[in-house]
Design an enzyme around this catalytic site. Structure first.
Site, mmCIF file in Angstrom:
data_model
loop_
_atom_site.group_PDB
_atom_site.id
_atom_site.type_symbol
_atom_site.label_atom_id
_atom_site.label_comp_id
_atom_site.label_asym_id
_atom_site.label_seq_id
_atom_site.Cartn_x
_atom_site.Cartn_y
_atom_site.Cartn_z
ATOM 1 N N SER A 141 0.867 -1.262 0.060
ATOM 2 C CA SER A 141 -0.039 -0.137 0.078
ATOM 3 C C SER A 141 0.728 1.232 0.189
ATOM 4 C CB SER A 141 -0.916 -0.115 1.313
ATOM 5 O OG SER A 141 -1.320 1.229 1.333
ATOM 6 N N TYR A 154 -1.285 -0.398 10.262
ATOM 7 C CA TYR A 154 -1.609 -1.031 9.048
ATOM 8 C C TYR A 154 -0.396 -0.658 8.011
ATOM 9 C CZ TYR A 154 -3.735 -1.001 4.325
ATOM 10 O OH TYR A 154 -3.916 -1.459 2.969
HETATM 11 N N1 LIG Z 1 -8.976 -0.548 -1.113
HETATM 12 C C1 LIG Z 1 -7.666 0.262 -0.830
HETATM 13 O O1 LIG Z 1 -7.890 1.535 -0.878
HETATM 14 C C2 LIG Z 1 -6.388 -0.346 -0.667
HETATM 15 C C3 LIG Z 1 -5.318 0.411 -0.657
HETATM 16 C C4 LIG Z 1 -3.815 0.075 -0.766
HETATM 17 C C5 LIG Z 1 -3.797 -1.565 -0.418
HETATM 18 N N2 LIG Z 1 -4.951 -2.301 -0.309
HETATM 19 C C6 LIG Z 1 -4.811 -3.794 -0.163
HETATM 20 O O2 LIG Z 1 -5.515 -4.334 -1.174
HETATM 21 C C7 LIG Z 1 -5.674 -5.730 -0.493
HETATM 22 C C8 LIG Z 1 -7.300 -5.958 -1.005
HETATM 23 O O3 LIG Z 1 -8.146 -5.139 -0.318
HETATM 24 P P1 LIG Z 1 -9.454 -4.483 -0.926
HETATM 25 O O4 LIG Z 1 -9.487 -3.060 -0.828
HETATM 26 O O5 LIG Z 1 -9.872 -5.170 -1.854
HETATM 27 O O6 LIG Z 1 -10.391 -5.028 0.346
HETATM 28 P P2 LIG Z 1 -11.424 -6.145 0.778
HETATM 29 O O7 LIG Z 1 -12.548 -6.114 -0.421
HETATM 30 O O8 LIG Z 1 -12.003 -5.935 1.910
HETATM 31 O O9 LIG Z 1 -10.655 -7.442 0.577
HETATM 32 C C9 LIG Z 1 -9.987 -7.902 1.342
HETATM 33 C C10 LIG Z 1 -9.787 -9.415 1.051
HETATM 34 O O10 LIG Z 1 -8.833 -10.139 1.975
HETATM 35 C C11 LIG Z 1 -9.462 -11.163 2.414
HETATM 36 N N3 LIG Z 1 -9.287 -11.537 4.139
HETATM 37 C C12 LIG Z 1 -9.181 -10.516 5.188
HETATM 38 N N4 LIG Z 1 -9.118 -11.028 6.277
HETATM 39 C C13 LIG Z 1 -8.547 -12.428 5.922
HETATM 40 C C14 LIG Z 1 -8.279 -13.491 6.568
HETATM 41 N N5 LIG Z 1 -8.280 -13.663 7.820
HETATM 42 N N6 LIG Z 1 -8.277 -14.794 5.691
HETATM 43 C C15 LIG Z 1 -8.308 -14.766 4.539
HETATM 44 N N7 LIG Z 1 -8.767 -13.691 3.901
HETATM 45 C C16 LIG Z 1 -8.959 -12.578 4.732
HETATM 46 C C17 LIG Z 1 -10.873 -10.676 2.368
HETATM 47 O O11 LIG Z 1 -11.786 -12.127 2.257
HETATM 48 P P3 LIG Z 1 -12.682 -12.910 3.553
HETATM 49 O O12 LIG Z 1 -13.410 -11.614 4.305
HETATM 50 O O13 LIG Z 1 -13.709 -13.381 2.493
HETATM 51 O O14 LIG Z 1 -11.880 -13.581 4.219
HETATM 52 C C18 LIG Z 1 -11.063 -10.154 1.123
HETATM 53 O O15 LIG Z 1 -11.187 -11.118 0.130
HETATM 54 C C19 LIG Z 1 -5.379 -5.636 0.760
HETATM 55 O O16 LIG Z 1 -4.078 -6.096 0.971
HETATM 56 C C20 LIG Z 1 -5.269 -3.985 1.113
HETATM 57 O O17 LIG Z 1 -4.565 -3.873 2.335
HETATM 58 C C21 LIG Z 1 -6.289 -1.881 -0.502
#
Ligand SMILES: NC(=O)c1ccc[n+]([C@@H]2O[C@H](COP(=O)([O-])OP(=O)(O)OC[C@H]3O[C@@H](n4cnc5c(N)ncnc54)[C@H](OP(=O)(O)O)[C@@H]3O)[C@@H](O)[C@H]2O)c1
Length: 254
Positions: A141, A154
């Protein structure tokens, strides 16, 4: 888009960026393995892939639990064969404001955002080394650029992830295994849905996934986006500590 992989595992594929990456990889002809905790959501993503003629294998697992992560990877590798591309995307962005800091909450976030990537890499790397090819991608990130107030925990997990990937990259380069660290800014997903702080230059998950996969196809070392946010964060990195302490909290948490 030409992805030089026949098989890929995407963690955190039940929603957001991971689900989009899975759909776009499958559309490019890659057989994908999907893991996360929520089975119904994972199966829904797999169904859209299969309906479009792609191949998707699903295994639920909790990234906070090494035994569960190992079992999920074993099932996916069993179903797909050797893995060419790992996208370690699962992550959580729990509140880690200093004034209500919880070591237990922090530890849980470290296990999901950082330690689980170690278990994922361990599951696929030996076969990549044996075959002399492979690609490892971690979704870090822009929050890793500097410890952000309100998201200190985070930021720490993502800075750790970036360092892990960079160290591995420099070592695996000579073995024909490329490692990519992805640093997105704000992406519209369930993680950002609460809108608790400023979210400038927000983009949709399908666009973010396209940018990430373009970088993956080129075997890039880093994929950082969107550029205006990268520029802001680069300036923030250069800010002296005394100035950062005075303005950062107000900037991020108005
Ligand atoms: N959205 C942003 O602005 C942003 C910015 C920078 C980086 N990121 C990174 O991008 C990645 C994806 O995030 P997203 O934004 O797409 O959010 P999201 O829709 O909430 O996706 C998060 C994913 O991680 C899985 N996850 C969370 N806890 C877990 C656990 N204990 N075991 C297994 N799977 C788990 C969730 O699946 P389940 O709940 O089904 O387990 C979900 O599929 C993350 O690493 C996040 O830090 C996001």
């Amino acid at each position: 888009m030409r992805i030089g992989a026949e098989t890929a595992i995407i963690t955190g594929a039940s929603s957001g960026i991971g689900a989009e990456l899975a759909r776009q990889l499958a559309a490019a002809g890659v057989r994908v393995g999907l893991t996360a905790r929520r089975e119904v959501e994972l199966e829904a993503v797999a169904r859209t892939i299969r309906d479009a003629g792609g191949v998707a294998v699903v295994a639920t697992g909790d990234a906070a639990d090494p035994t569960s992560t190992r079992a999920a990877f074993a099932r996916l590798i069993d179903g797909l064969g050797p893995i060419d591309l790992l996208i370690a995307n699962a992550g959580t962005g729990a509140d880690s404001r200093a004034v209500r800091f919880s070591a237990e909450g922090f530890d849980h976030m470290v296990r999901i955002n950082l330690t689980s990537v170690g278990y994922a890499i361990e599951a696929v790397l030996p076969s990549m080394l044996e075959r002399g090819r492979g690609q490892i991608v971690g979704i870090s990130s822009l929050a890793s650029y500097r410890g952000l107030p309100g998201s200190a925990g985070y930021s720490a997990t993502k800075a750790g992830l970036t360092a892990l990937l960079e160290g591995m990259r420099a070592e695996l380069f000579a073995k024909n295994i490329s490692v990519t660290a992805v640093h997105p800014g704000f992406v519209r997903t369930p993680m950002t849905a609460d809108g608790g702080h400023r979210q400038p230059f927000m983009m949709d998950a399908d666009r973010a996934a396209r940018i990430i996969l373009r970088g993956v196809a080129r075997g890039k070392r880093r994929v950082d986006f969107p550029w205006p946010m990268v520029g802001v964060l680069r300036l923030v990195q250069l800010m002296p500590g005394w100035l950062y302490d005075r303005i950062a909290d107000r900037l991020v948490n108005p």
